[in-house]
Scaffold this motif. Structure first.
Motif, PDB file in Angstrom:
ATOM      1  N   HIS A   1      13.304  15.811  81.737  1.00 18.90           N
ATOM      2  CA  HIS A   1      13.612  17.022  80.969  1.00 18.90           C
ATOM      3  C   HIS A   1      12.519  17.323  79.955  1.00 18.90           C
ATOM      4  O   HIS A   1      12.239  18.485  79.659  1.00 18.90           O
TER       5      HIS A   1
ATOM      6  N   GLY B   1      10.226  20.596  80.002  1.00 15.75           N
ATOM      7  CA  GLY B   1      10.208  21.394  78.780  1.00 15.75           C
ATOM      8  C   GLY B   1       8.801  21.640  78.276  1.00 15.75           C
ATOM      9  O   GLY B   1       8.470  22.758  77.839  1.00 15.75           O
TER      10      GLY B   1
ATOM     11  N   TRP C   1      16.035  21.652  76.048  1.00 16.68           N
ATOM     12  CA  TRP C   1      15.540  21.075  77.297  1.00 16.68           C
ATOM     13  C   TRP C   1      16.551  20.109  77.907  1.00 16.68           C
ATOM     14  O   TRP C   1      16.656  20.012  79.125  1.00 16.68           O
TER      15      TRP C   1
ATOM     16  N   TYR D   1      17.637  21.307  81.566  1.00 16.58           N
ATOM     17  CA  TYR D   1      17.190  20.505  82.697  1.00 16.58           C
ATOM     18  C   TYR D   1      18.151  19.373  83.050  1.00 16.58           C
ATOM     19  O   TYR D   1      17.759  18.376  83.649  1.00 16.58           O
TER      20      TYR D   1
END
Length: 340
Positions: A7, A11, A100, A104
């Motif tokens: 993630h 990001g 993020w 994600y």
């Protein structure tokens, strides 16, 4: 040092490849800085690869001086995350990492254990900060000469502290964004001295534990002493919490022989908001905590002595150490760059 969290990698790619030309310039500049200009024809892709392979984590990357707070602010706005204009850079970074994690697919369980600006996390079940880990939170202030608290209302301070505690699940992290080693950075201010960062980290940790009623004997030496002084009114009711002033003028550290003194002040408030969703400030407090490493507990810092003074009174401004009678003599102790 490799950023391994998916993630965070996603990001970083999302943030540093924005259409904003200024952000893209920063992306290329960071690639050149990290690679020491060894890449002849730097591109966004090459710069991102360098970031992923040579940075500790996403938070420390965003904390670099070259990444301006306004870039983070505009980025969050693009996702309809609206924050106060006076939000600190640390808060903006925190919200980026939270975004993020959600965007994600990182679960809430794992997000609580991940770094906000570092991989050196510490669970709040531990006795205290380890001397082997880095400092875990950065002062919101950027200058030791400025009184950052003066422009912060009590309500905003309480709101910011509660939001920070809730979003991090009680795990705090820091990146020295004004310290030595950064190319083009200024000399570190007093707020970035190791003893002050340790005092801040421990203060945040201690009072979150205090407010959650989860402090136990593991945080103290067996011969520790504790003194609590109260100036109390019989009319005070409700569940109360202590919220430290985590600006530099409200939390500092000093070294005395083998101890570190963590000094802080803050406000006492009723943690149940009223009909207008505002918290009632009940008074102020000052605290002095003497810490010493425990080699039998992973070299964690544990309390040897604690003095807490609570006054129930009307409070108009966020308390600062300079106005503390109890801590005044400790503030006069020399402040050096010594590691702790």
């Amino acid at each position: 040092m490799v950023i391994s969290a998916d993630h965070e990698r996603n990001g970083i790619a999302d943030f540093f490849t924005q259409v904003d030309p200024e952000v893209r310039k920063v992306t290329l500049a960071i690639g050149n800085i990290i690679s020491k200009n060894s890449i002849k024809e730097i591109t966004l892709e090459k710069s991102l690869n360098v970031m992923m392979e040579h940075c500790r984590d996403a938070g420390s990357l965003l904390a670099k001086n070259i990444v301006k707070p306004e870039y983070l602010f505009k980025y969050l706005q693009s996702y309809n995350i609206h924050l106060p204009q006076d939000s600190t850079k640390a808060m903006l970074i925190e919200h980026c990492l939270q975004l993020w994690r959600r965007k994600y697919g990182v679960s809430a369980c794992s997000s609580g254990a991940e770094g906000m600006t570092g991989t050196h996390s510490r669970s709040f079940d531990q006795p205290g900060p380890s001397s082997q880990s880095q400092s875990q939170y950065a002062f919101p202030s950027t200058s030791a000469d400025s009184s950052s608290s003066s422009g912060t209302t009590l309500q905003n301070h309480i709101d910011n502290y509660n939001a920070l505690a809730a979003s991090t699940n009680g795990v705090f992290f820091s990146e020295n964004t004004n310290g030595p080693g950064e190319q083009g950075s200024e000399p570190p201010g007093l707020e970035q001295y190791p003893v002050n960062l340790l005092a801040l980290d421990y203060t945040v940790w201690f009072f979150l534990k205090w407010n959650r009623n989860s402090l136990d004997e593991s945080a103290f030496w067996l011969d520790a002493s504790c003194t609590v002084m109260l100036e109390i009114s019989e009319t005070q009711q409700g569940t109360e919490q202590l919220v430290p002033n985590i600006m530099f003028d409200g939390c500092q550290g000093r070294i005395v022989e083998s101890d570190v003194l963590a000094m802080s002040c803050g406000v006492v408030y009723n943690n149940q908001p009223g009909p207008d969703n505002r918290y009632v400030c009940l008074g102020e407090f000052e605290t002095l905590i003497a810490l010493r490493r425990d080699p039998m507990e992973n070299n964690n810092w544990k309390v040897r002595m604690m003095k807490l003074y609570i006054r129930y009174k009307k409070v108009d401004n966020l308390p600062a150490l300079g106005n503390s009678k109890m801590l005044n003599s400790c503030l006069m102790l020399p402040l050096t760059m010594d590691a702790v």
